[in-house]
Write a protein that holds these residues in place. Sequence first.
Motif, PDB file in Angstrom:
ATOM      1  N   GLY A 138       0.775  -1.230   0.000  1.00  0.00           N
ATOM      2  CA  GLY A 138       0.000   0.000   0.000  1.00  0.00           C
ATOM      3  C   GLY A 138       0.807   1.281   0.000  1.00  0.00           C
ATOM      4  O   GLY A 138       0.233   2.366  -0.091  1.00  0.00           O
ATOM      5  N   VAL A 139       2.123   1.201   0.092  1.00  0.00           N
ATOM      6  CA  VAL A 139       2.937   2.417   0.083  1.00  0.00           C
ATOM      7  C   VAL A 139       4.255   2.129  -0.636  1.00  0.00           C
ATOM      8  O   VAL A 139       4.860   1.071  -0.446  1.00  0.00           O
ATOM      9  CB  VAL A 139       3.196   2.934   1.524  1.00  0.00           C
ATOM     10  CG1 VAL A 139       3.920   1.905   2.372  1.00  0.00           C
ATOM     11  CG2 VAL A 139       3.968   4.251   1.501  1.00  0.00           C
ATOM     12  N   GLU A 140       4.683   3.055  -1.498  1.00  0.00           N
ATOM     13  CA  GLU A 140       5.963   2.924  -2.187  1.00  0.00           C
ATOM     14  C   GLU A 140       7.112   3.264  -1.239  1.00  0.00           C
ATOM     15  O   GLU A 140       6.957   4.097  -0.346  1.00  0.00           O
ATOM     16  CB  GLU A 140       6.029   3.866  -3.394  1.00  0.00           C
ATOM     17  CG  GLU A 140       4.965   3.617  -4.443  1.00  0.00           C
ATOM     18  CD  GLU A 140       5.002   4.650  -5.555  1.00  0.00           C
ATOM     19  OE1 GLU A 140       4.310   4.447  -6.566  1.00  0.00           O
ATOM     20  OE2 GLU A 140       5.718   5.670  -5.398  1.00  0.00           O
ATOM     21  N   VAL A 141       8.249   2.651  -1.455  1.00  0.00           N
ATOM     22  CA  VAL A 141       9.430   2.943  -0.639  1.00  0.00           C
ATOM     23  C   VAL A 141      10.626   3.213  -1.547  1.00  0.00           C
ATOM     24  O   VAL A 141      10.912   2.429  -2.458  1.00  0.00           O
ATOM     25  CB  VAL A 141       9.768   1.779   0.317  1.00  0.00           C
ATOM     26  CG1 VAL A 141      11.066   2.079   1.086  1.00  0.00           C
ATOM     27  CG2 VAL A 141       8.625   1.530   1.286  1.00  0.00           C
ATOM     28  N   VAL A 142      11.293   4.321  -1.306  1.00  0.00           N
ATOM     29  CA  VAL A 142      12.583   4.608  -1.929  1.00  0.00           C
ATOM     30  C   VAL A 142      13.622   4.549  -0.814  1.00  0.00           C
ATOM     31  O   VAL A 142      13.563   5.312   0.142  1.00  0.00           O
ATOM     32  CB  VAL A 142      12.618   5.987  -2.612  1.00  0.00           C
ATOM     33  CG1 VAL A 142      14.031   6.292  -3.127  1.00  0.00           C
ATOM     34  CG2 VAL A 142      11.623   6.040  -3.752  1.00  0.00           C
ATOM     35  N   TRP A 143      14.548   3.624  -0.950  1.00  0.00           N
ATOM     36  CA  TRP A 143      15.575   3.375   0.064  1.00  0.00           C
ATOM     37  C   TRP A 143      16.913   3.823  -0.502  1.00  0.00           C
ATOM     38  O   TRP A 143      17.435   3.224  -1.438  1.00  0.00           O
ATOM     39  CB  TRP A 143      15.563   1.892   0.415  1.00  0.00           C
ATOM     40  CG  TRP A 143      16.635   1.414   1.350  1.00  0.00           C
ATOM     41  CD1 TRP A 143      17.555   2.158   2.006  1.00  0.00           C
ATOM     42  CD2 TRP A 143      16.864   0.051   1.729  1.00  0.00           C
ATOM     43  NE1 TRP A 143      18.370   1.355   2.770  1.00  0.00           N
ATOM     44  CE2 TRP A 143      17.971   0.061   2.613  1.00  0.00           C
ATOM     45  CE3 TRP A 143      16.260  -1.157   1.387  1.00  0.00           C
ATOM     46  CZ2 TRP A 143      18.469  -1.124   3.176  1.00  0.00           C
ATOM     47  CZ3 TRP A 143      16.768  -2.324   1.943  1.00  0.00           C
ATOM     48  CH2 TRP A 143      17.844  -2.311   2.829  1.00  0.00           C
ATOM     49  N   LEU A 144      17.445   4.913   0.039  1.00  0.00           N
ATOM     50  CA  LEU A 144      18.749   5.419  -0.373  1.00  0.00           C
ATOM     51  C   LEU A 144      19.818   4.881   0.568  1.00  0.00           C
ATOM     52  O   LEU A 144      19.683   4.980   1.792  1.00  0.00           O
ATOM     53  CB  LEU A 144      18.766   6.951  -0.352  1.00  0.00           C
ATOM     54  CG  LEU A 144      17.722   7.662  -1.214  1.00  0.00           C
ATOM     55  CD1 LEU A 144      17.908   9.173  -1.125  1.00  0.00           C
ATOM     56  CD2 LEU A 144      17.781   7.189  -2.661  1.00  0.00           C
ATOM     57  N   LYS A 145      20.889   4.326   0.004  1.00  0.00           N
ATOM     58  CA  LYS A 145      21.964   3.740   0.802  1.00  0.00           C
ATOM     59  C   LYS A 145      23.225   4.572   0.635  1.00  0.00           C
ATOM     60  O   LYS A 145      23.663   4.825  -0.491  1.00  0.00           O
ATOM     61  CB  LYS A 145      22.234   2.298   0.350  1.00  0.00           C
ATOM     62  CG  LYS A 145      21.021   1.379   0.440  1.00  0.00           C
ATOM     63  CD  LYS A 145      21.353  -0.025  -0.060  1.00  0.00           C
ATOM     64  CE  LYS A 145      20.156  -0.951  -0.013  1.00  0.00           C
ATOM     65  NZ  LYS A 145      20.500  -2.326  -0.483  1.00  0.00           N
ATOM     66  N   ALA A 146      23.798   4.974   1.754  1.00  0.00           N
ATOM     67  CA  ALA A 146      24.971   5.839   1.707  1.00  0.00           C
ATOM     68  C   ALA A 146      26.014   5.372   2.716  1.00  0.00           C
ATOM     69  O   ALA A 146      25.701   4.651   3.672  1.00  0.00           O
ATOM     70  CB  ALA A 146      24.576   7.290   1.998  1.00  0.00           C
ATOM     71  N   ALA A 147      27.244   5.814   2.498  1.00  0.00           N
ATOM     72  CA  ALA A 147      28.310   5.560   3.462  1.00  0.00           C
ATOM     73  C   ALA A 147      28.431   6.786   4.373  1.00  0.00           C
ATOM     74  O   ALA A 147      27.427   7.337   4.814  1.00  0.00           O
ATOM     75  CB  ALA A 147      29.619   5.267   2.723  1.00  0.00           C
ATOM     76  N   ILE A 148      29.628   7.225   4.645  1.00  0.00           N
ATOM     77  CA  ILE A 148      29.869   8.391   5.490  1.00  0.00           C
ATOM     78  C   ILE A 148      29.316   9.646   4.820  1.00  0.00           C
ATOM     79  O   ILE A 148      29.534   9.881   3.630  1.00  0.00           O
ATOM     80  CB  ILE A 148      31.378   8.543   5.743  1.00  0.00           C
ATOM     81  CG1 ILE A 148      31.868   7.423   6.675  1.00  0.00           C
ATOM     82  CG2 ILE A 148      31.718   9.900   6.328  1.00  0.00           C
ATOM     83  CD1 ILE A 148      33.372   7.397   6.846  1.00  0.00           C
ATOM     84  N   VAL A 149      28.597  10.456   5.602  1.00  0.00           N
ATOM     85  CA  VAL A 149      28.091  11.737   5.120  1.00  0.00           C
ATOM     86  C   VAL A 149      29.034  12.835   5.600  1.00  0.00           C
ATOM     87  O   VAL A 149      29.297  12.956   6.801  1.00  0.00           O
ATOM     88  CB  VAL A 149      26.657  11.994   5.614  1.00  0.00           C
ATOM     89  CG1 VAL A 149      26.185  13.379   5.187  1.00  0.00           C
ATOM     90  CG2 VAL A 149      25.703  10.921   5.077  1.00  0.00           C
ATOM     91  N   LEU A 150      29.535  13.630   4.660  1.00  0.00           N
ATOM     92  CA  LEU A 150      30.477  14.693   4.995  1.00  0.00           C
ATOM     93  C   LEU A 150      29.764  16.025   5.152  1.00  0.00           C
ATOM     94  O   LEU A 150      28.890  16.375   4.360  1.00  0.00           O
ATOM     95  CB  LEU A 150      31.536  14.814   3.890  1.00  0.00           C
ATOM     96  CG  LEU A 150      32.430  13.592   3.667  1.00  0.00           C
ATOM     97  CD1 LEU A 150      33.412  13.869   2.527  1.00  0.00           C
ATOM     98  CD2 LEU A 150      33.167  13.211   4.937  1.00  0.00           C
ATOM     99  N   GLY A 151      30.169  16.759   6.160  1.00  0.00           N
ATOM    100  CA  GLY A 151      29.612  18.066   6.449  1.00  0.00           C
ATOM    101  C   GLY A 151      29.776  18.363   7.917  1.00  0.00           C
ATOM    102  O   GLY A 151      29.625  17.466   8.759  1.00  0.00           O
ATOM    103  N   ALA A 152      30.116  19.589   8.254  1.00  0.00           N
ATOM    104  CA  ALA A 152      30.259  19.960   9.665  1.00  0.00           C
ATOM    105  C   ALA A 152      28.951  19.691  10.394  1.00  0.00           C
ATOM    106  O   ALA A 152      27.881  20.060   9.928  1.00  0.00           O
ATOM    107  CB  ALA A 152      30.645  21.431   9.775  1.00  0.00           C
ATOM    108  N   GLY A 153      29.042  19.025  11.538  1.00  0.00           N
ATOM    109  CA  GLY A 153      27.862  18.644  12.296  1.00  0.00           C
ATOM    110  C   GLY A 153      27.487  17.192  12.115  1.00  0.00           C
ATOM    111  O   GLY A 153      26.828  16.609  12.979  1.00  0.00           O
ATOM    112  N   SER A 154      27.902  16.591  10.979  1.00  0.00           N
ATOM    113  CA  SER A 154      27.689  15.160  10.782  1.00  0.00           C
ATOM    114  C   SER A 154      28.531  14.385  11.785  1.00  0.00           C
ATOM    115  O   SER A 154      29.692  14.722  12.026  1.00  0.00           O
ATOM    116  CB  SER A 154      28.078  14.779   9.354  1.00  0.00           C
ATOM    117  OG  SER A 154      28.339  13.396   9.235  1.00  0.00           O
TER     118      SER A 154
END
Length: 400
Positions: A138-154
């Motif tokens: 009943g609901v679509e899913v988009v699953w994004l897979k990532a490694a380390i996220v870069l950015g101050a505060g991450s």
Amino acid sequence: MRVLVTGASGYIGSRLVAALLDDGDTVVAASRRPESLDRFDWRAEVETVALDAGDTSSLADAFDAAGDIDTAYYLVHAIGQEDYRSQDLRSAGQFAEAAAAAGVRRIVYLGGFAPEGEALSEHLGSRADVGEALDVDGVEVVWLKAAIVLGAGSTSYEMLRYLADRLLVLPLPSWLNRPVQPIAVDDVLFYLLASRQEVPAGAYDIGGPDVVPYRDLLFAYVDAAGLTRIGVSTPGVPTGLAGRVIGKIIPVPDALAEDLVHSLHNTMTATESRIVDLVGEKEGGRTTIDEAMRRSVLGTVGEPPGVRASKDPLRLAHTDAVWSGGDAIGIRRYGVAASSDETWSLLEALGARKMLYSWPVAAVVRTNLDVVGGVSERARSVIRRVRGGSNDEHGGDEEA
């Protein structure tokens, strides 16, 4: 579109809310404590609901209050808490069922890579569990897979920052030779936005343009920050032990640091690039590691801006975790006690930062060159001067 964002007070969630508003969407920001959202500079532009993914009654009430939602972003994670894997699995399943019952068209989830043929860490195993639990009828899913996220505060970036800032000699276990494909937070936001409607339901790897060993990622920060550091090979150190030690010497919460470090034995690179084929890249292309590090180290003078006011999502925001930003910002904001090591913070407050952060490692290099496993660009220049017997005012015997 009318969009629900869970985890709106978190690092990714808070920046996603700002990006969605910039794109003209109507945003419903969800949090277990909606009052915690009052500190964000986008608060007056969003609707809020109380939502606890672990409570079925709370979920039903939240979706009822949110109205007709086109896309719901699932950015909830209990990492660092006791038995978080079972909590995450249960919460994801309950959220998906409640979303389907409320007529939500799509769920977008940001998780981690799950390399085939490898024993996943508890953290990555939990991320994979959640992706599967969200897939209900009943609901679509988009699953994004990532490694380390870069950015101050991450969290991952802040761990790199504190380790490089605080350790003049950087231990380099053998597992830091494993490849990683980090992604800058601005690219993460681009693909999260595209996933509202442009991307067919399914799982997609997202990554930046560079694949490097973990150790190179550490030295990319060192060079961007203008530090002088040397890396020493330390074979035989397991990720579990490293996580426990790191958790004690940096201000990131112990359990969180341990869980993330333990994932470093897994291969964190994309296996496909279908999402790039579908929606392309943001204007200017994907952000390189060097560019991400350069932008992330900016803004260390003065109080950081709000998330919406900031011109760059890679810059630190004043609503990021209290331990974000490094020791210098911690001292300005909270005093010496902000650091996990009061002695270190006191030294910095007394003006020792410049001396400690720029100390050339000539003596170490001369006595044991063979143990060197990695060197920052500034350290390389010191090595060249030492080897060449330079006697200018910045090198030679004067340095030793």
